[in-house]
Design a protein around this motif. Structure first.
Motif, short mmCIF file in Angstrom:
data_model
loop_
_atom_site.label_atom_id
_atom_site.label_comp_id
_atom_site.label_asym_id
_atom_site.label_seq_id
_atom_site.Cartn_x
_atom_site.Cartn_y
_atom_site.Cartn_z
N LEU A 80 -12.72 42.47 53.35
CA LEU A 80 -14.17 42.52 53.19
C LEU A 80 -14.60 43.70 52.33
CD1 LEU A 80 -16.76 41.05 54.16
CD2 LEU A 80 -16.85 42.68 56.05
N THR A 81 -14.06 44.87 52.63
CA THR A 81 -14.44 46.07 51.86
C THR A 81 -13.84 46.05 50.46
OG1 THR A 81 -12.57 47.25 52.84
CG2 THR A 81 -14.70 47.48 53.91
N LEU A 83 -13.27 43.38 48.56
CA LEU A 83 -13.82 42.36 47.67
C LEU A 83 -15.33 42.48 47.46
CD1 LEU A 83 -11.80 39.29 49.07
CD2 LEU A 83 -11.29 40.71 47.06
N THR A 84 -15.94 43.55 47.97
CA THR A 84 -17.40 43.69 47.84
C THR A 84 -17.80 44.94 47.08
OG1 THR A 84 -17.47 44.79 50.00
CG2 THR A 84 -17.89 42.41 49.95
N ASP A 86 -19.01 47.13 43.82
CA ASP A 86 -19.90 46.87 42.69
C ASP A 86 -19.31 47.44 41.40
OD1 ASP A 86 -22.16 45.54 44.01
OD2 ASP A 86 -22.35 47.44 45.09
N HIS A 108 -20.29 50.89 46.85
CA HIS A 108 -20.99 49.77 47.45
C HIS A 108 -22.49 50.06 47.35
CE1 HIS A 108 -17.25 48.24 49.39
NE2 HIS A 108 -16.95 49.53 49.40
N THR A 110 -25.09 47.11 46.45
CA THR A 110 -25.91 45.95 46.79
C THR A 110 -25.92 45.72 48.29
OG1 THR A 110 -24.04 44.49 46.44
CG2 THR A 110 -25.47 44.89 44.55
N HIS A 112 -25.19 43.14 50.26
CA HIS A 112 -24.01 42.58 50.91
C HIS A 112 -22.83 43.55 50.87
CE1 HIS A 112 -23.32 41.53 46.66
NE2 HIS A 112 -22.03 41.49 46.97
N ALA A 113 -22.72 44.32 49.79
CA ALA A 113 -21.65 45.32 49.71
C ALA A 113 -21.87 46.42 50.73
CB ALA A 113 -21.58 45.90 48.31
N ALA A 116 -20.95 45.13 54.15
CA ALA A 116 -19.50 45.14 54.32
C ALA A 116 -18.99 46.54 54.63
CB ALA A 116 -18.82 44.59 53.07
N HIS A 117 -19.58 47.53 53.95
CA HIS A 117 -19.14 48.91 54.19
C HIS A 117 -19.53 49.37 55.58
CE1 HIS A 117 -17.69 52.82 52.95
NE2 HIS A 117 -18.77 53.35 53.49
#
Length: 775
Positions: A80-81, A83-84, A86, A108, A110, A112-113, A116-117
């Motif tokens: 998750l972290t 692939l997200t 920026d 990160h 955005t 969604h990023a 995820a973080h």
């Protein structure tokens, strides 16, 4: 890592930058998730250890499912972290207030990023504290379970644990250093970020937890076998031990097992102690120290005084030149539990022995005071397990010896006594004294047990198995001795039981008979003349262990009349084990002469005579000895059938119990330890393991004899054949049936199962009689 309300930036400067920014992010994500996962694995390992200590091992399928579930979450968080993230340009723009020109940047920004973080932060940072706390709690449960099961940690494991603790501290210090360097780097970037403070605080808490772990870690126990070997050698080097004739004792009669009011010893235990021995330097220093204690009441405050402390340190200084002290100090230093500096070691000994604590509410006790001076709490004596103090109290009528329960020659006695005080007599219903040992030996031997983390130790003294017990308490964070005392026999987990208060037998006269026969069984083997090694407890599908149950047998026993008469029966082959082979008539000339010789020999012993008197009193047998022996001849040697054809006269009670029989593919009877040992020595026994055991006295176990199986065998050890003969006779004539005859031997609750039947030639015959434990 730079967290702000705009998002989070990861700033990298290292070898990974030579590859790509993405590789830096991969490395960072793996490191963070692996660190958290390692904490979870530590917690899981403690859960697993606790589970297998209390239950059976989980199945392989269950373990695979658990491990799969544990690894799934960190993998998901990692992906998750990873692939997200920026674009690097967007991150640099968002953090343009920082000087990031010389660094590789990922981040990160955005929604969604950032989500995820946050999930990653919750997993990595949020779980750290509760999981760490659970590690501490689980670790404490595991250690207490190990202690309750008397499981010791080997020397090798101890060193590994010390190395791990060192590594944890080193890692924690490294983390703290990294936090400091990161703050300096932030200043270089011209902007302090307040949001980094929670991270720094979390790392500081981790460092503090590691330091607490090191500080609070209990001392791992040095391997018990290693301690046994050392203490046995230390006893051999006790150069100030009393020499032959310097201490004379009079054991007199056995003490009462039923009531403290019976004083069965009219005279003191110690007849004389050589004044020259008491004048030896360490003895004199010891008695001077004992005199500094004026109160034995554990419920009265007894604070340390300068005078007493000086005497205690003086005693330690006086014994420091002895071989016993020097060897014990060297051993403890090598084991890594004591300092090589004398002053530090002396302070450690003082703390272990003389720290004052409260047994109830008032600080009036110490380990030295209880063990060597003696204390009392209400009406019960605590300690007073040193022979020098006891003998000196006898000279001023400070103690009243009541008699003994067990003894090991000039090595140890288990006894009963009263502590005579102006406020009244205090009771020591059962207590032990080592005999003839020097004060420095007991002082250092008990200290070795305590400081190596062993609450109980074994050793050999003059060929006798001796146990040393050390109860401890915690005072100001330090483990100190509460009381120390010896015991007779092996105290290892697989060969001993904690003394049990038996239920009162239904037949008190029978119990008195057993007590008296036990006390006057002059032919019973001493603890140094045989050894039982029970091995592993049996479970499903048991197999031969390849080891012997009985060892270290002193075969000179077999030359004494009681054993020689029985061995003559075995050597002449007058008993045929196969129940479907016809036995010769027990009244035939040669067979009768051997059996009559055995009965004549045994009838002269005290256990036999006590049994006869008991049965006469019950109206079971004639008072005339000749008539009684005629009855026993039929009762024990009379024949009958056990064969499946119901016709072959191939069995007798004596053959069944004292020799053993073969019936089909199984063993019948075989309830005498001498016969078992003879068969074992001939290579005919394959021992499996035990179902139950009562130390060196009895147990139930499985074995093969001559290829036939005994699923559950049982016999008495540490008793003479005539004791067994007398006990089984008394039980089978007064309390027949399954476990119908209940009593205790050496405070171990037992029972005898006995059955009788008609003899083939008329009269009453014994069918079987054997002991059982667990009552």
């Amino acid at each position: 890592m730079i967290p702000t309300p705009l998002g989070t930036a990861m700033v990298y400067l290292g070898p990974c930058t030579l590859i790509s920014p993405f590789s830096c992010h991969i490395g960072h994500s793996v490191m963070i998730n692996a660190q958290t996962y390692s904490i979870h694995v530590v917690a899981a390992s403690f859960v697993y250890r606790l589970h297998i200590l209390k239950h059976n091992d989980p199945s392989s399928r269950r373990m695979i499912l658990i491990c799969s579930a544990m690894i799934t979450l960190p993998i998901c968080v990692f992906l998750l972290t990873l692939l997200t993230i920026d674009e690097e340009a967007e991150v640099r723009e968002a953090f343009r207030g920082y000087n990031l020109d010389d660094y590789v940047v990922q981040g990160h920004l955005t929604s969604h990023a950032r989500l995820a973080h946050k999930i990653s932060a919750l997993y990595n940072a949020g779980s750290a504290l509760p999981v760490t706390i659970s590690v501490f709690l689980l670790r404490k449960r595991v250690l207490s379970t190990l202690e309750s099961q008397k499981t010791k940690i080997s020397m090798k494991s101890q060193k590994v644990i010390q190395l791990i603790i060192f590594g944890v501290v080193a890692c924690a210090l490294f983390i703290a250093l990294m936090v400091l360097l990161s703050k300096l780097k932030q200043k270089a970037m011209r902007k302090r970020v307040k949001a980094t403070r929670p991270e720094a605080m979390r790392l500081a808490l981790v460092l503090l937890a590691c330091l607490v772990l090191v500080r609070s870690a209990p001392l791992p126990a040095v391997d018990a076998n290693d301690v046994t070997s050392f203490l046995t050698q230390l006893a051999l080097n006790d150069e100030n031990r009393a020499k032959s004739g310097q201490v004379v004792v009079a054991f007199q009669n056995m003490a009462s097992t039923k009531t403290f009011d019976h004083d069965n010893a009219p005279n003191p235990l110690f007849t004389s102690v050589d004044p020259n021995l008491l004048g030896e330097h360490t003895y004199k220093s010891f008695t001077d120290l004992i005199a500094k204690f004026t109160s034995q009441d554990a419920n009265v405050a007894d604070a340390e005084t300068d005078d007493r402390k000086a005497a205690a340190l003086g005693f330690i200084d006086d014994i420091s030149l002895t071989t016993v002290f020097m060897q014990a100090w060297s051993y403890l230093n090598t084991a890594g539990v004591s300092s090589g500096d004398y002053n530090e070691f002396r302070d450690q000994l003082y703390s272990v022995w003389f720290s004052v604590f409260a047994r109830d509410k008032v600080a009036g006790s110490s380990g030295f005071k209880a063990t060597f001076v003696g204390e009392y709490q209400n009406d019960v004596v605590v300690g007073l397990t040193n022979w020098i103090t006891f003998s000196q109290l006898e000279t001023v009528k400070g103690v009243n010896y009541h008699g003994w329960f067990n003894k090991q020659g000039d090595v140890q006695v288990e006894m009963q006594f009263g502590l005579e005080l102006p406020v009244g007599e205090k009771q020591a219903f059962r207590s032990n004294l080592l005999l003839n040992t020097s004060p420095e030996f007991e002082f250092m031997a008990y200290a070795v047990c305590a400081l190596t983390g062993n609450s109980a130790c074994n050793l050999m003294i003059s060929g006798n198995q001796v146990g040393l017990h050390v109860d401890t308490v915690t005072v100001d964070g330090n483990r100190v001795i509460s009381v120390a005392y010896p015991s007779i026999g092996d105290i290892s987990a697989t060969t001993t039981k904690k003394p049990t208060t038996p239920k009162a037998p239904a037949d008190l006269e029978l119990q008195d008979l057993v007590n008296n026969m036990r006390a006057q069984d002059d032919d019973k083997p001493m603890s140094s003349q045989y050894l039982l090694t029970w091995g592993d407890k049996l479970g499903k599908n048991p197999k031969p262990s390849g080891k012997d149950l009985v060892s270290n047998v002193d075969e000179s026993l077999f030359d004494t009349p009681v054993y020689a008469a029985l061995k003559k029966v075995y050597d002449n082959g007058i008993l045929v084990p196969d129940v479907c082979t016809t036995e010769t008539d027990y009244n035939s000339g040669f067979k009768r002469s051997i059996l009559q010789s055995l009965l004549d020999t045994w009838s002269t012993t005290k256990p036999f005579q006590l049994m006869h008197d008991f049965l006469v009193g019950r109206g079971k047998v004639p008072a005339d000895l000749t008539q009684f022996k005629q009855f026993l001849t039929t009762f024990w040697f009379g024949t009958y059938t056990r064969c499946s054809d119901k016709k072959t006269i191939g069995s007798s009670g004596f053959e069944h119990v004292f020799s053993g029989e073969w019936k089909g593919t199984t063993i019948d009877g075989h309830h005498n330890w001498m016969k078992y040992y003879i068969n074992q020595k001939a290579g005919e026994i394959k021992y499996y393991g035990y179902y139950s055991e009562q130390g060196q006295l009895t147990g139930t176990y499985e074995y093969d004899w001559a290829g036939l199986n005994k699923k559950t065998g049982g016999m008495l050890f540490g008793t003479s054949p005539v004791f067994d003969f007398s006990l089984f006779t008394a039980c089978s004539l007064t309390h027949t049936g399954e476990a119908g005859c209940k009593f205790s031997i050496d405070d171990v609750p037992l029972a005898v199962t006995s059955y009788t039947q008609d003899c083939a030639g008329g009269g009453l015959c014994l069918s079987t009689s054997y002991p059982e434990d667990g009552f």
